[in-house]
Write a protein that holds these residues in place. Structure first.
Motif, short mmCIF file in Angstrom:
data_model
loop_
_atom_site.label_atom_id
_atom_site.label_comp_id
_atom_site.label_asym_id
_atom_site.label_seq_id
_atom_site.Cartn_x
_atom_site.Cartn_y
_atom_site.Cartn_z
N GLU A 256 0.82 -1.21 0.00
CA GLU A 256 0.00 0.00 0.00
C GLU A 256 0.86 1.27 0.00
N ARG A 257 2.13 1.12 0.35
CA ARG A 257 3.05 2.26 0.32
C ARG A 257 3.62 2.39 -1.09
N SER A 258 2.72 2.55 -2.04
CA SER A 258 3.09 2.59 -3.45
C SER A 258 2.99 4.01 -4.00
N GLU A 259 3.55 4.20 -5.17
CA GLU A 259 3.47 5.51 -5.84
C GLU A 259 2.01 5.91 -6.04
N ALA A 260 1.17 4.94 -6.36
CA ALA A 260 -0.25 5.24 -6.63
C ALA A 260 -0.94 5.83 -5.40
N ASN A 261 -0.50 5.45 -4.21
CA ASN A 261 -1.13 5.92 -2.97
C ASN A 261 -0.40 7.10 -2.33
N LEU A 262 0.69 7.54 -2.96
CA LEU A 262 1.46 8.68 -2.45
C LEU A 262 0.68 9.96 -2.73
N VAL A 263 0.53 10.81 -1.71
CA VAL A 263 -0.21 12.07 -1.87
C VAL A 263 0.76 13.12 -2.39
N SER A 264 0.43 13.71 -3.55
CA SER A 264 1.29 14.77 -4.07
C SER A 264 0.92 16.08 -3.37
N GLY A 265 1.91 16.94 -3.18
CA GLY A 265 1.67 18.21 -2.50
C GLY A 265 2.11 18.20 -1.05
N CYS A 266 2.66 17.08 -0.61
CA CYS A 266 3.18 16.98 0.77
C CYS A 266 4.69 17.01 0.72
N GLU A 267 5.29 17.77 1.65
CA GLU A 267 6.75 17.78 1.74
C GLU A 267 7.26 16.44 2.24
N SER A 268 6.62 15.90 3.25
CA SER A 268 6.94 14.56 3.75
C SER A 268 6.19 13.56 2.89
N ARG A 269 6.69 12.34 2.88
CA ARG A 269 5.99 11.31 2.12
C ARG A 269 4.76 10.87 2.91
N VAL A 270 3.60 10.92 2.27
CA VAL A 270 2.34 10.52 2.88
C VAL A 270 1.62 9.59 1.91
N TRP A 271 1.21 8.44 2.43
CA TRP A 271 0.43 7.49 1.64
C TRP A 271 -0.98 7.47 2.21
N LEU A 272 -1.96 7.36 1.32
CA LEU A 272 -3.36 7.37 1.74
C LEU A 272 -4.13 6.31 0.96
N VAL A 273 -4.91 5.50 1.68
CA VAL A 273 -5.82 4.56 1.05
C VAL A 273 -7.19 4.75 1.70
N GLY A 274 -8.24 4.52 0.93
CA GLY A 274 -9.59 4.66 1.45
C GLY A 274 -10.54 3.70 0.78
N ALA A 275 -11.56 3.31 1.51
CA ALA A 275 -12.57 2.41 0.96
C ALA A 275 -13.92 2.71 1.61
#
Length: 135
Positions: free
Chosen positions: A42-61
Protein backbone atom coordinates in the motif's frame (compact mmCIF):
# COMPACT_ATOMS: atom_id res chain seq x y z
CA UNK A 1 -23.51 20.89 10.99
CA UNK A 2 -23.25 17.13 11.31
CA UNK A 3 -22.38 15.51 14.59
CA UNK A 4 -18.73 14.69 14.97
CA UNK A 5 -17.61 11.07 14.67
CA UNK A 6 -16.79 9.60 18.13
CA UNK A 7 -13.02 9.69 17.47
CA UNK A 8 -13.24 13.37 16.52
CA UNK A 9 -15.15 14.18 19.71
CA UNK A 10 -12.46 12.32 21.67
CA UNK A 11 -9.73 14.34 19.89
CA UNK A 12 -11.48 17.63 20.70
CA UNK A 13 -11.81 16.65 24.35
CA UNK A 14 -8.21 15.42 24.64
CA UNK A 15 -6.56 18.32 22.85
CA UNK A 16 -8.86 20.81 24.59
CA UNK A 17 -7.39 19.76 27.93
CA UNK A 18 -3.79 20.32 26.78
CA UNK A 19 -2.18 23.28 28.51
CA UNK A 20 0.11 24.35 25.70
CA UNK A 21 1.94 23.48 22.51
CA UNK A 22 4.42 21.13 24.19
CA UNK A 23 1.59 18.99 25.58
CA UNK A 24 -0.27 19.10 22.23
CA UNK A 25 2.91 18.02 20.40
CA UNK A 26 3.22 15.04 22.77
CA UNK A 27 -0.44 14.20 22.15
CA UNK A 28 0.13 14.39 18.39
CA UNK A 29 2.98 11.88 18.67
CA UNK A 30 0.76 9.56 20.74
CA UNK A 31 -2.13 9.86 18.30
CA UNK A 32 0.25 9.15 15.43
CA UNK A 33 1.01 5.78 17.01
CA UNK A 34 -2.70 4.91 16.67
CA UNK A 35 -2.64 4.94 12.87
CA UNK A 36 -3.60 1.62 11.35
CA UNK A 37 -0.48 0.35 9.58
CA UNK A 38 -0.28 0.17 5.81
CA UNK A 39 1.11 -2.92 4.12
CA UNK A 40 4.29 -2.44 2.12
CA UNK A 41 2.21 -2.95 -1.03
CA UNK A 42 0.00 0.00 0.00
CA UNK A 43 3.05 2.26 0.32
CA UNK A 44 3.09 2.59 -3.45
CA UNK A 45 3.47 5.51 -5.84
CA UNK A 46 -0.25 5.24 -6.63
CA UNK A 47 -1.13 5.92 -2.97
CA UNK A 48 1.46 8.68 -2.45
CA UNK A 49 -0.21 12.07 -1.87
CA UNK A 50 1.29 14.77 -4.07
CA UNK A 51 1.67 18.21 -2.50
CA UNK A 52 3.18 16.98 0.77
CA UNK A 53 6.75 17.78 1.74
CA UNK A 54 6.94 14.56 3.75
CA UNK A 55 5.99 11.31 2.12
CA UNK A 56 2.34 10.52 2.88
CA UNK A 57 0.43 7.49 1.64
CA UNK A 58 -3.36 7.37 1.74
CA UNK A 59 -5.82 4.56 1.05
CA UNK A 60 -9.59 4.66 1.45
CA UNK A 61 -12.57 2.41 0.96
CA UNK A 62 -16.32 2.82 1.36
CA UNK A 63 -18.29 0.66 3.76
CA UNK A 64 -22.05 0.98 3.33
CA UNK A 65 -21.62 4.49 1.92
CA UNK A 66 -19.32 5.64 4.72
CA UNK A 67 -15.62 6.12 4.09
CA UNK A 68 -12.72 4.67 6.03
CA UNK A 69 -9.23 5.98 5.35
CA UNK A 70 -5.82 4.81 6.45
CA UNK A 71 -2.64 6.82 6.08
CA UNK A 72 1.06 6.64 6.83
CA UNK A 73 4.03 8.98 6.82
CA UNK A 74 7.74 8.75 7.58
CA UNK A 75 7.49 11.93 9.70
CA UNK A 76 6.30 11.57 13.32
CA UNK A 77 4.54 14.93 13.58
CA UNK A 78 2.80 14.36 10.25
CA UNK A 79 1.56 10.95 11.48
CA UNK A 80 -0.06 12.76 14.42
CA UNK A 81 -1.68 15.33 12.16
CA UNK A 82 -2.92 12.53 9.91
CA UNK A 83 -4.36 10.71 12.94
CA UNK A 84 -6.43 13.69 14.07
CA UNK A 85 -7.52 14.37 10.47
CA UNK A 86 -8.62 10.74 10.10
CA UNK A 87 -10.45 11.00 13.43
CA UNK A 88 -12.45 13.84 11.87
CA UNK A 89 -13.26 12.20 8.51
CA UNK A 90 -13.50 8.44 9.06
CA UNK A 91 -17.11 7.29 8.99
CA UNK A 92 -18.36 10.22 6.91
CA UNK A 93 -20.18 9.87 3.62
CA UNK A 94 -19.06 11.68 0.47
CA UNK A 95 -21.25 14.74 1.10
CA UNK A 96 -20.14 15.12 4.72
CA UNK A 97 -16.51 14.77 3.68
CA UNK A 98 -16.94 17.55 1.12
CA UNK A 99 -18.10 19.85 3.92
CA UNK A 100 -15.12 19.28 6.24
CA UNK A 101 -13.31 22.54 7.00
CA UNK A 102 -9.78 21.44 7.78
CA UNK A 103 -8.58 24.86 8.97
CA UNK A 104 -11.50 25.06 11.40
CA UNK A 105 -10.82 21.51 12.64
CA UNK A 106 -7.15 22.18 13.41
CA UNK A 107 -8.11 25.52 14.98
CA UNK A 108 -10.64 23.79 17.27
CA UNK A 109 -7.89 21.36 18.33
CA UNK A 110 -5.58 24.29 19.13
CA UNK A 111 -3.10 23.21 16.47
CA UNK A 112 -3.52 25.83 13.74
CA UNK A 113 -0.88 28.28 14.99
CA UNK A 114 1.74 25.54 14.94
CA UNK A 115 0.89 24.36 11.43
CA UNK A 116 3.58 25.73 9.15
CA UNK A 117 2.38 26.74 5.67
CA UNK A 118 3.99 23.61 4.19
CA UNK A 119 2.29 21.32 6.75
CA UNK A 120 -1.02 23.09 6.21
CA UNK A 121 -0.64 22.68 2.44
CA UNK A 122 0.20 19.02 2.96
CA UNK A 123 -2.89 18.38 5.11
CA UNK A 124 -5.00 20.20 2.51
CA UNK A 125 -3.49 17.93 -0.16
CA UNK A 126 -4.44 14.86 1.92
CA UNK A 127 -8.02 16.11 2.33
CA UNK A 128 -8.20 16.89 -1.39
CA UNK A 129 -6.98 13.37 -2.20
CA UNK A 130 -9.69 11.94 0.10
CA UNK A 131 -12.30 13.91 -1.81
CA UNK A 132 -10.89 12.60 -5.13
CA UNK A 133 -11.12 9.03 -3.85
CA UNK A 134 -14.75 9.47 -2.80
CA UNK A 135 -15.80 11.30 -5.97
Amino acid sequence: MTALPPAAAEALDTFGQASGWEQRARLLMQWGERLEPLDESERSEANLVSGCESRVWLVGAPDAGRWHFRAASDARLIRGLLAVLLARVNGLDEGELAGVDMADWFNRLGLSRQLSPSRSNGMNAVLQRMRELTG
